[in-house]
Design a protein around this motif. Structure first.
Motif, PDB file in Angstrom:
ATOM      1  N   GLY A 123       0.776  -1.226   0.000  1.00  0.00           N
ATOM      2  CA  GLY A 123       0.000   0.000   0.000  1.00  0.00           C
ATOM      3  C   GLY A 123       0.810   1.281   0.000  1.00  0.00           C
ATOM      4  N   ARG A 124       2.156   1.193  -0.161  1.00  0.00           N
ATOM      5  CA  ARG A 124       2.965   2.407  -0.202  1.00  0.00           C
ATOM      6  C   ARG A 124       4.145   2.188  -1.145  1.00  0.00           C
ATOM      7  NH1 ARG A 124       7.520   2.204   3.112  1.00  0.00           N
ATOM      8  NH2 ARG A 124       7.724   0.328   4.389  1.00  0.00           N
ATOM      9  N   ASP A 125       4.757   3.292  -1.549  1.00  0.00           N
ATOM     10  CA  ASP A 125       5.917   3.222  -2.422  1.00  0.00           C
ATOM     11  C   ASP A 125       7.188   3.019  -1.603  1.00  0.00           C
ATOM     12  OD1 ASP A 125       4.426   3.542  -4.670  1.00  0.00           O
ATOM     13  OD2 ASP A 125       4.777   5.695  -4.859  1.00  0.00           O
ATOM     14  N   ARG A 126       8.020   2.120  -2.073  1.00  0.00           N
ATOM     15  CA  ARG A 126       9.317   1.883  -1.431  1.00  0.00           C
ATOM     16  C   ARG A 126      10.404   2.479  -2.303  1.00  0.00           C
ATOM     17  NH1 ARG A 126      12.713  -3.465  -1.374  1.00  0.00           N
ATOM     18  NH2 ARG A 126      14.371  -2.897   0.075  1.00  0.00           N
ATOM     19  N   ARG A 127      11.120   3.458  -1.786  1.00  0.00           N
ATOM     20  CA  ARG A 127      12.159   4.157  -2.546  1.00  0.00           C
ATOM     21  C   ARG A 127      13.404   3.274  -2.637  1.00  0.00           C
ATOM     22  NH1 ARG A 127      13.235   9.553  -4.014  1.00  0.00           N
ATOM     23  NH2 ARG A 127      10.960   9.654  -4.067  1.00  0.00           N
ATOM     24  N   ILE A 128      13.813   2.952  -3.887  1.00  0.00           N
ATOM     25  CA  ILE A 128      14.994   2.133  -4.137  1.00  0.00           C
ATOM     26  C   ILE A 128      16.189   3.001  -4.495  1.00  0.00           C
ATOM     27  CG2 ILE A 128      15.949   0.245  -5.527  1.00  0.00           C
ATOM     28  CD1 ILE A 128      13.649  -0.568  -3.699  1.00  0.00           C
ATOM     29  N   GLY A 153      20.966  -4.936  -1.387  1.00  0.00           N
ATOM     30  CA  GLY A 153      19.684  -4.266  -1.287  1.00  0.00           C
ATOM     31  C   GLY A 153      19.733  -2.762  -1.395  1.00  0.00           C
ATOM     32  N   CYS A 154      20.901  -2.198  -1.782  1.00  0.00           N
ATOM     33  CA  CYS A 154      20.994  -0.732  -1.834  1.00  0.00           C
ATOM     34  C   CYS A 154      20.567  -0.160  -3.184  1.00  0.00           C
ATOM     35  CB  CYS A 154      22.408  -0.275  -1.494  1.00  0.00           C
ATOM     36  SG  CYS A 154      23.656  -0.696  -2.735  1.00  0.00           S
ATOM     37  N   GLY A 155      20.281  -1.014  -4.170  1.00  0.00           N
ATOM     38  CA  GLY A 155      19.787  -0.530  -5.457  1.00  0.00           C
ATOM     39  C   GLY A 155      20.760  -0.662  -6.616  1.00  0.00           C
ATOM     40  N   LYS A 156      21.872  -1.377  -6.417  1.00  0.00           N
ATOM     41  CA  LYS A 156      22.884  -1.514  -7.479  1.00  0.00           C
ATOM     42  C   LYS A 156      22.299  -2.182  -8.721  1.00  0.00           C
ATOM     43  CE  LYS A 156      25.793  -4.016  -5.089  1.00  0.00           C
ATOM     44  NZ  LYS A 156      24.955  -4.279  -3.894  1.00  0.00           N
ATOM     45  N   SER A 157      21.625  -3.297  -8.531  1.00  0.00           N
ATOM     46  CA  SER A 157      21.061  -4.019  -9.674  1.00  0.00           C
ATOM     47  C   SER A 157      19.948  -3.232 -10.347  1.00  0.00           C
ATOM     48  CB  SER A 157      20.537  -5.393  -9.228  1.00  0.00           C
ATOM     49  OG  SER A 157      21.601  -6.211  -8.788  1.00  0.00           O
ATOM     50  N   THR A 158      19.225  -2.429  -9.569  1.00  0.00           N
ATOM     51  CA  THR A 158      18.176  -1.585 -10.146  1.00  0.00           C
ATOM     52  C   THR A 158      18.778  -0.587 -11.125  1.00  0.00           C
ATOM     53  OG1 THR A 158      16.806  -1.813  -8.167  1.00  0.00           O
ATOM     54  CG2 THR A 158      16.314   0.032  -9.627  1.00  0.00           C
ATOM     55  N   ILE A 159      19.913  -0.001 -10.759  1.00  0.00           N
ATOM     56  CA  ILE A 159      20.595   0.920 -11.678  1.00  0.00           C
ATOM     57  C   ILE A 159      20.976   0.204 -12.964  1.00  0.00           C
ATOM     58  CG2 ILE A 159      22.719   2.245 -12.015  1.00  0.00           C
ATOM     59  CD1 ILE A 159      22.590   3.062  -9.093  1.00  0.00           C
ATOM     60  N   LEU A 160      21.536  -1.004 -12.846  1.00  0.00           N
ATOM     61  CA  LEU A 160      21.925  -1.756 -14.042  1.00  0.00           C
ATOM     62  C   LEU A 160      20.708  -2.064 -14.917  1.00  0.00           C
ATOM     63  CD1 LEU A 160      24.911  -2.103 -13.376  1.00  0.00           C
ATOM     64  CD2 LEU A 160      24.640  -4.550 -13.765  1.00  0.00           C
ATOM     65  N   LEU A 191      14.030  -1.627 -17.024  1.00  0.00           N
ATOM     66  CA  LEU A 191      13.165  -0.871 -16.123  1.00  0.00           C
ATOM     67  C   LEU A 191      13.106   0.583 -16.567  1.00  0.00           C
ATOM     68  CD1 LEU A 191      14.124  -1.843 -12.426  1.00  0.00           C
ATOM     69  CD2 LEU A 191      11.941  -2.268 -13.548  1.00  0.00           C
ATOM     70  N   ARG A 192      11.957   1.212 -16.377  1.00  0.00           N
ATOM     71  CA  ARG A 192      11.837   2.657 -16.575  1.00  0.00           C
ATOM     72  C   ARG A 192      11.904   3.325 -15.205  1.00  0.00           C
ATOM     73  NH1 ARG A 192       9.638   4.275 -21.497  1.00  0.00           N
ATOM     74  NH2 ARG A 192      10.233   6.364 -20.784  1.00  0.00           N
ATOM     75  N   PRO A 193      12.771   4.307 -15.027  1.00  0.00           N
ATOM     76  CA  PRO A 193      12.883   4.957 -13.716  1.00  0.00           C
ATOM     77  C   PRO A 193      11.628   5.762 -13.385  1.00  0.00           C
ATOM     78  CG  PRO A 193      14.143   6.168 -15.359  1.00  0.00           C
ATOM     79  CD  PRO A 193      13.667   4.915 -16.030  1.00  0.00           C
ATOM     80  N   THR A 194      11.384   5.941 -12.088  1.00  0.00           N
ATOM     81  CA  THR A 194      10.269   6.770 -11.652  1.00  0.00           C
ATOM     82  C   THR A 194      10.483   8.220 -12.069  1.00  0.00           C
ATOM     83  OG1 THR A 194       9.968   5.303  -9.744  1.00  0.00           O
ATOM     84  CG2 THR A 194       8.910   7.465  -9.648  1.00  0.00           C
ATOM     85  N   SER A 195      11.732   8.683 -11.974  1.00  0.00           N
ATOM     86  CA  SER A 195      12.071  10.036 -12.415  1.00  0.00           C
ATOM     87  C   SER A 195      13.564  10.091 -12.718  1.00  0.00           C
ATOM     88  CB  SER A 195      11.711  11.080 -11.340  1.00  0.00           C
ATOM     89  OG  SER A 195      12.461  10.867 -10.168  1.00  0.00           O
ATOM     90  N   GLY A 196      13.976  11.165 -13.393  1.00  0.00           N
ATOM     91  CA  GLY A 196      15.373  11.319 -13.765  1.00  0.00           C
ATOM     92  C   GLY A 196      15.644  10.782 -15.158  1.00  0.00           C
ATOM     93  N   HIS A 197      16.919  10.788 -15.529  1.00  0.00           N
ATOM     94  CA  HIS A 197      17.288  10.440 -16.901  1.00  0.00           C
ATOM     95  C   HIS A 197      18.482   9.498 -16.935  1.00  0.00           C
ATOM     96  CE1 HIS A 197      14.622  13.571 -18.428  1.00  0.00           C
ATOM     97  NE2 HIS A 197      15.129  14.375 -17.508  1.00  0.00           N
ATOM     98  N   CYS A 198      18.459   8.593 -17.907  1.00  0.00           N
ATOM     99  CA  CYS A 198      19.596   7.744 -18.244  1.00  0.00           C
ATOM    100  C   CYS A 198      19.906   8.002 -19.706  1.00  0.00           C
ATOM    101  CB  CYS A 198      19.263   6.271 -18.001  1.00  0.00           C
ATOM    102  SG  CYS A 198      20.566   5.136 -18.541  1.00  0.00           S
TER     103      CYS A 198
END
Length: 261
Positions: free
Chosen positions: A33-38, A59-66, A73-80
């Protein structure tokens, strides 16, 4: 950005920022029920031909960046941005090597490597010659007709490397690819990666949580902090290659990086 010694690092030349640019990147997952910031406003750049390690706790988000850079994955905000263009999906200019080798078990070593070649890009003779060249590059001559179940874990990762490198990607994304290997085999394949990188023209972003691996491989190490979900530190590694892991300077860089973690 500061170094692990607390000194301000000189910003890289603009010409060295143009290949891969991560700008103010944030990502969240919905759950319970809530957003978890990665990721939380992550920014960094990588120059063409650089080998950069991204390190941080599990669990700090390294694989998410890759996964965002790979286009999975499409980021919630920002640019690649890759060469100034937004990454909006997977592409042949980027390849990923995972911790699991992900080989096709029904194909031979040779056939797994050949799978990376574009259909029709070479003549049949050229096709075989290119596969043989990569078998030699990863020291697997004589193993071309073996199935994955018939070779060791270290050999499987050599095959996985050859399969992506034969496609000549501009950017190689590596997600803890040697984490399951024994220590000596891991060092050997790290040295092989450096040799292949020096012979080729790839840019590499290598995710790890191992301090010695990061210092052994990287031109620069970026530390992704677990609590803030941001790049908090950068460590430039000016040591000559091949690197002497027992040297005083190597161990000093390891101590600096451990302090940051």
């Amino acid at each position: 950005m500061t170094s692990l010694t607390g000194k301000i690092l000189k910003a890289p030349d603009e010409s060295r920022k143009s290949f891969l640019e991560i700008a103010d990147l944030s990502h969240s997952f919905a759950g319970n029920g809530r957003d978890r910031r990665i990721l939380n406003h992550v920014s960094f750049s990588i120059a063409r031909g650089e080998l950069v390690c991204l390190i941080g706790q599990s669990g700090c988000g390294k694989s998410t960046i890759l996964n965002i850079i790979a286009g999975f994955l499409r980021p919630t905000s920002g640019h690649c941005l890759l060469e100034g263009k937004s990454v909006i999906g997977p592409g042949p200019d980027r390849c990923v090597v995972f911790q699991e080798d992900a080989l096709f078990p029904w194909l031979t070593v040779r056939e797994n490597i050949a799978f990376g070649l574009k259909s029709g890009s070479l003549s049949l003779k050229g096709h075989f010659e290119e596969v043989d060249r990569f078998l030699e590059l990863v020291d697997l001559q004589g193993y071309g007709d073996y199935l994955p179940r018939e070779i060791s874990g270290g050999m499987k990762q050599r095959v996985a490397l050859a399969r992506v490198l034969i496609r000549s990607p501009q950017l190689l994304l590596m997600d803890e690819p040697f984490g399951a290997l024994d220590a000596q085999i891991r060092e050997n394949i790290q040295e092989l990666l450096i040799k292949l990188w020096q012979k080729g023209s790839q840019t590499i972003l290598f995710v790890t949580h191992d301090v010695q691996e990061a210092i052994a491989l990287a031109d620069r190490v970026l530390l992704l902090e677990h609590d803030s979900r941001q790049i908090r530190e950068e460590l430039v590694i000016p040591l000559d290659r091949p690197r002497d892991r027992g040297s005083e300077m190597f161990q000093a860089y390891c101590r600096q990086l451990r302090q940051g973690l």
